[in-house]
Enzyme design. Structure first.
Site, mmCIF file in Angstrom:
data_model
loop_
_atom_site.group_PDB
_atom_site.id
_atom_site.type_symbol
_atom_site.label_atom_id
_atom_site.label_comp_id
_atom_site.label_asym_id
_atom_site.label_seq_id
_atom_site.Cartn_x
_atom_site.Cartn_y
_atom_site.Cartn_z
ATOM 1 N N ASP A 70 21.016 -17.857 41.639
ATOM 2 C CA ASP A 70 20.525 -19.028 40.911
ATOM 3 C C ASP A 70 21.665 -20.011 40.649
ATOM 4 O OD1 ASP A 70 21.898 -17.401 39.187
ATOM 5 O OD2 ASP A 70 20.405 -17.466 37.569
ATOM 6 N N GLU A 71 22.259 -20.505 41.734
ATOM 7 C CA GLU A 71 23.385 -21.434 41.628
ATOM 8 C C GLU A 71 23.306 -22.443 42.762
ATOM 9 O OE1 GLU A 71 28.223 -21.158 40.965
ATOM 10 O OE2 GLU A 71 26.968 -19.377 40.876
ATOM 11 N N GLU A 126 32.731 -13.752 48.159
ATOM 12 C CA GLU A 126 33.250 -14.499 47.012
ATOM 13 C C GLU A 126 34.477 -13.806 46.421
ATOM 14 O OE1 GLU A 126 31.538 -16.398 42.836
ATOM 15 O OE2 GLU A 126 30.477 -14.733 43.776
ATOM 16 N N HIS A 137 30.281 -16.823 50.690
ATOM 17 C CA HIS A 137 31.053 -17.734 49.848
ATOM 18 C C HIS A 137 32.279 -18.131 50.679
ATOM 19 C CE1 HIS A 137 30.431 -18.435 45.481
ATOM 20 N NE2 HIS A 137 31.655 -18.946 45.517
#
Length: 886
Positions: free
Chosen positions: A487-488, A760, A781
């Protein structure tokens, strides 16, 4: 220890296997970084082309351009609007300088060139650009549903028009508040998805232009559209906020028609259109889509549709047109397709499909079953240690698509207004195990041409390069997002600036970043600060972090250096200057030691490292380094643009910034207050130390790396420069030690753990199979993929010696454990390649450079002074030399 570096000047063309007959040709014509763009709004579009020839040592000496509104007349050299002949070797970004361009008009152009061998090419095949609509040219109205837009379902809009003439040419101009799909007579218009894209909607809302000539017919024609929430109205950001830009979805569309008799007509949305809800019950960027096929309105896209009992008149809203801008960035398109690789039952008994690649897009399924059957597809990047489906790292994002069957045979489903990041899916609702052939993953990303290739003799490095490119594909979806699954999915500025050089090698990102940087400028705060994310959906307080906000200077300069684009440098210059002036306003005595900073985000944090050697770098030390860096880039931009007063003013400021750094953060012997790798990397990369103290600082950096067992400890800000600094100060062997390190933390650790994209965190999955902190643990990421820039520039040795690769430097640096490297790059002038091999004690290097450029070769320093062979042929130089031991 080292022998002399050889410098060989190359000055030749690339041989083309398809090039026969004409000795000189032009190819790859572009306008504003695009081929045949449909929405050009600049008054002076810039034209580019490449030379194609098999003759060595070819340079363009002059060019001719001609422009007209009629393709056939142009080819006949008649009705020419603008024609120019110029003695110049310039072949990129030549500004149009003819009469003022009219809106909603197609212009055709051709170019021919002459070279230094007195060859003149034929005129190129005609290419075109089409101008957009000015605010006063919009006749269509914004239309919405007639009641408050509180229903989650996607509204549909339609109207049927009669046409009684032959259509010569027609263009549709379409935008929406929300996301749209547009149709004419049942055919989806355009192959872009998630239109109109994501911009800083309050200031810039894009419209798309599509040639629809072939879609219109004599007789009745139905124009129709479906709207979704998208970024405009849907859930966005961390705080479950909705309707950030507005609470009402709206459609704006008009079709300009020119008939064969010369007359014109405009069809557009207005109060006579109708609207209804259909099968898309909900659609959200984070949560996915719910589609009920039982609610489909059969044939509603066609003129023959008559079941209009549920349709109501639209509501017309005056949103105006002043913030509408034509799209000039590559659209999000369907790209690679991945058939299901394996279907299996997890230990929990769940039905899971593996596609073998972590990607961004959606899954297409073919399904059969009784009406009312509900099929749910959940998406995940990884399985847990036990082999079960893992979604905890998605946080609150459902990433779930649900389809309700209507009983028809072989129904095919895919989302309309959502996308997912995944390698695995979980299937629910199947009465029997589905066939592999009925399940396909489709990658979605902005349609950027692949420009770079890189391959070595080391299979793990090849997988690393694969992961870098797929990290870019997955996160370059209209904006450079940080992660595509949880949710980003926001345009984090720090990630984008760190990765830019690598991105510009792998793909043509000119138009992509031109668009996004306009939003950076649009969302820049009045005081000059740059938000953490762009488009900014976090708020005005979330801005101004060192290494993030410096995107304002780093990417414009990168665009200039990679592509020779002074236009973006000029357009962004006020933003660059405002950012540096903001820092200055926050820096008493030239020290930027105020405000919030992320610092060296996600640096290595060993559990037991508490002896003062830990990788925690003083955030204000980092801020001071980036203050200097942005100031330096502003100076360089001012020099290129001829802003002499600014160049002088900020040169004085840069001197003061570095003096302040040395006074505050450095001892008399050159030791820094933070003894981390990142501290020394940034101080050396940005020349913060006196020249006589830099080499000993590099030695301290190497000592630090050695004490960590040849492991890096850097985070998002230190990692991109780490190996560059080591090579600059003579420690390429240490850079190779880091690159080839296979244990955590390292670039190859995730590769060894089965990664297919960049993680990430250095240890997203730990050696024991457990996961890092699930609240922030993305497996797609791209930031740490910035090592690619070092691999391309120093392993393969392809470097720009002048902006746009007009001059090229080939300087490969072989390392232990690597016996060969091959790389190509499609520059603005054509393809350059560098490949080398060590075999039988000999070093062989093959180089190709494009016409209209020059290159200098720097042989590795451990090559003996006697070069065994130099040969020229087929557009390449073959170099063979003995390898001497150091």
């Amino acid at each position: 220890m080292y022998n002399i570096v050889y410098k060989l000047l190359l000055f030749f063309s690339v041989w083309s296997s398809s090039a026969f007959g004409q000795a000189l040709r032009v190819k790859d014509l572009q306008v504003e970084h695009q081929q045949n763009p449909m929405t050009v709004e600049t008054a002076k579009p810039r034209l580019s082309w490449k030379l194609d020839t098999e003759i060595a040592n070819t340079v363009q000496t002059s060019y001719e351009i001609r422009v007209g509104e009629d393709k056939e007349q142009l080819q006949a050299n008649k009705c020419i609007l603008w024609k120019i002949r110029t003695e110049s070797d310039q072949s990129i970004l030549i500004p149009y300088a003819g009469p003022a361009l009219k809106p909603n008009t197609r212009y055709y152009w051709q170019v021919r060139v002459t070279d230094n061998h007195h060859n003149t090419s034929a005129w190129s095949s005609p290419q075109f650009w089409q101008t957009g609509i000015k605010a006063e040219g919009w006749q269509a109205k914004w239309v919405t549903v007639p009641t408050p837009d509180t229903i989650a379902a996607s509204p549909m809009f339609r109207k049927t028009y009669g046409i009684n003439k032959e259509v010569k040419h027609a263009t549709a101009y379409i935008s929406a508040r929300g996301l749209y799909e547009f149709f004419i007579n049942g055919q989806r218009i355009g192959d872009d998805f998630l239109t109109p894209g994501w911009t800083s909607y309050h200031k810039r809302m894009q419209y798309q232009s599509v040639d629809v000539t072939e879609h219109l017919q004599r007789g009745n024609n139905t124009l129709a559209a479906i709207l979704g929430d998208g970024w405009y109205k849907g859930r966005i950001g961390f705080t479950n906020q909705r309707a950030f830009y507005g609470d009402t979805r709206a459609l704006l569309a008009q079709v300009h028609i020119t008939y064969t008799d010369g007359s014109q007509q405009v069809l557009g949305t207005d109060g006579t259109w109708s609207t209804a809800y259909g099968p898309i019950l909900a659609s959200d960027i984070y949560d996915g889509e719910i589609y009920d096929a039982r609610k489909e309105k059969e044939n509603w896209l066609f003129p023959t549709y008559a079941e209009d009992r549920d349709w109501k008149p639209v509501n017309v809203v005056d949103y105006g047109y002043t913030n509408l801008v034509g799209t000039q960035s590559p659209g999000v398109k369907k790209q690679e397709r991945f058939p299901a690789k394996e279907i299996k039952r997890t230990p929990k008994g769940e039905l899971v499909v593996d596609f073998g690649q972590n990607l961004v897009g959606w899954v297409e399924i073919r399904a059969n079953g009784p009406s009312g059957t509900k099929i749910t597809i959940s998406h995940a990047e990884v399985l847990d240690k036990a082999g079960n489906f893992y979604t905890t790292n998605l946080r609150s994002a459902k990433q779930q698509n649900t389809y309700i069957l209507n009983g028809a045979k072989d129904q095919v489903f895919a989302p309309h207004f959502s996308f997912q990041g995944f390698r695995f899916i979980r299937l629910e609702g199947y009465s029997t195990e589905p066939n592999l052939a009925d399940i396909t993953a489709v990658a979605l990303y902005s349609d950027m041409q692949k420009t770079g290739t890189f391959e070595t003799s080391h299979p793990l490095l090849n997988q690393l390069q694969h992961n870098i490119t797929w990290g870019q594909k997955g996160n370059f979806l209209d904006v450079p997002t940080d992660c595509p699954q949880r949710d980003e999915r926001l345009g984090w500025t720090g990630d984008a600036q760190a990765f830019f050089n690598t991105a510009a090698f792998n793909m043509d990102v000119r138009a992509f970043f031109t668009k996004w940087m306009q939003d950076v400028k649009a969302d820049q705060l009045p005081d000059g600060s740059i938000p953490f994310v762009v488009p900014n959906v976090l708020g005005p307080k979330d801005a101004g972090s060192a290494g993030w906000a410096d995107v304002a200077t780093i990417i414009p300069w990168g665009m200039y250096w990679s592509y020779g684009d002074t236009g973006i440098l000029r357009d962004q210059y006020p933003s660059m200057k405002a950012w540096v002036d903001f820092i200055k306003s926050k820096s008493p005595k030239n020290l930027w030691n105020t405000g919030f900073h992320f610092g060296d985000w996600l640096f290595y944090r060993p559990d037991d490292d508490n002896d003062g050697r830990a990788a925690v770098t003083d955030k204000y030390l980092i801020a001071q380094c980036f203050y200097a860096h942005s100031t330096q880039l502003l100076i360089q931009a001012a020099r290129v643009l001829g802003y002499t007063a600014d160049e002088q003013q900020y040169t004085r400021l840069l001197h003061d910034i570095k003096n302040a750094f040395q006074h505050e953060y450095m001892t008399a012997t050159g030791r820094l207050v933070s003894s981390t790798q990142t501290a020394y990397v940034l101080a050396l990369q940005f020349d913060m130390l006196p020249e006589n103290l830099r080499q000993q600082a590099a030695e301290r950096l190497v000592d630090n790396i050695r004490t960590y067992g040849n492991h890096l400890t850097t985070g998002f800000l230190g990692t991109p420069y780490l190996c560059h600094v080591l090579t600059r100060f003579g420690y390429t062997d240490v850079a190779y030690d880091l690159l080839l390190q296979e244990t955590y933390p390292s670039w190859l650790y995730p590769v060894k753990m089965g990664a297919t994209t960049i993680w990430e965190r250095w240890d997203g999955t730990k050696p024991d199979g457990s996961f890092q902190t699930p609240s922030m643990n993305s497996y797609n990421h791209y930031a740490y993929g910035a090592i690619g820039d070092w691999m391309y520039k120093h392993m393969a040795g392809i470097q720009a010696a002048e902006a746009s690769y007009k001059k090229i430097r080939i300087a490969p640096k072989p390392g232990p454990g690597i016996t060969s490297t091959a790389s190509t790059l499609e520059t603005p002038y054509g393809e350059v390649s560098s490949s080398w091999r060590v075999e039988g004690g000999q070093f062989s290097l093959s180089v190709r450079v494009p016409p209209n450029t020059t290159a200098t070769i720097h042989l590795p320093e451990n090559v003996e002074q006697t070069v065994k062979e130099i040969s020229v042929g087929s557009g390449s130089h073959q170099l063979k030399a003995k390898i001497s031991s150091k």
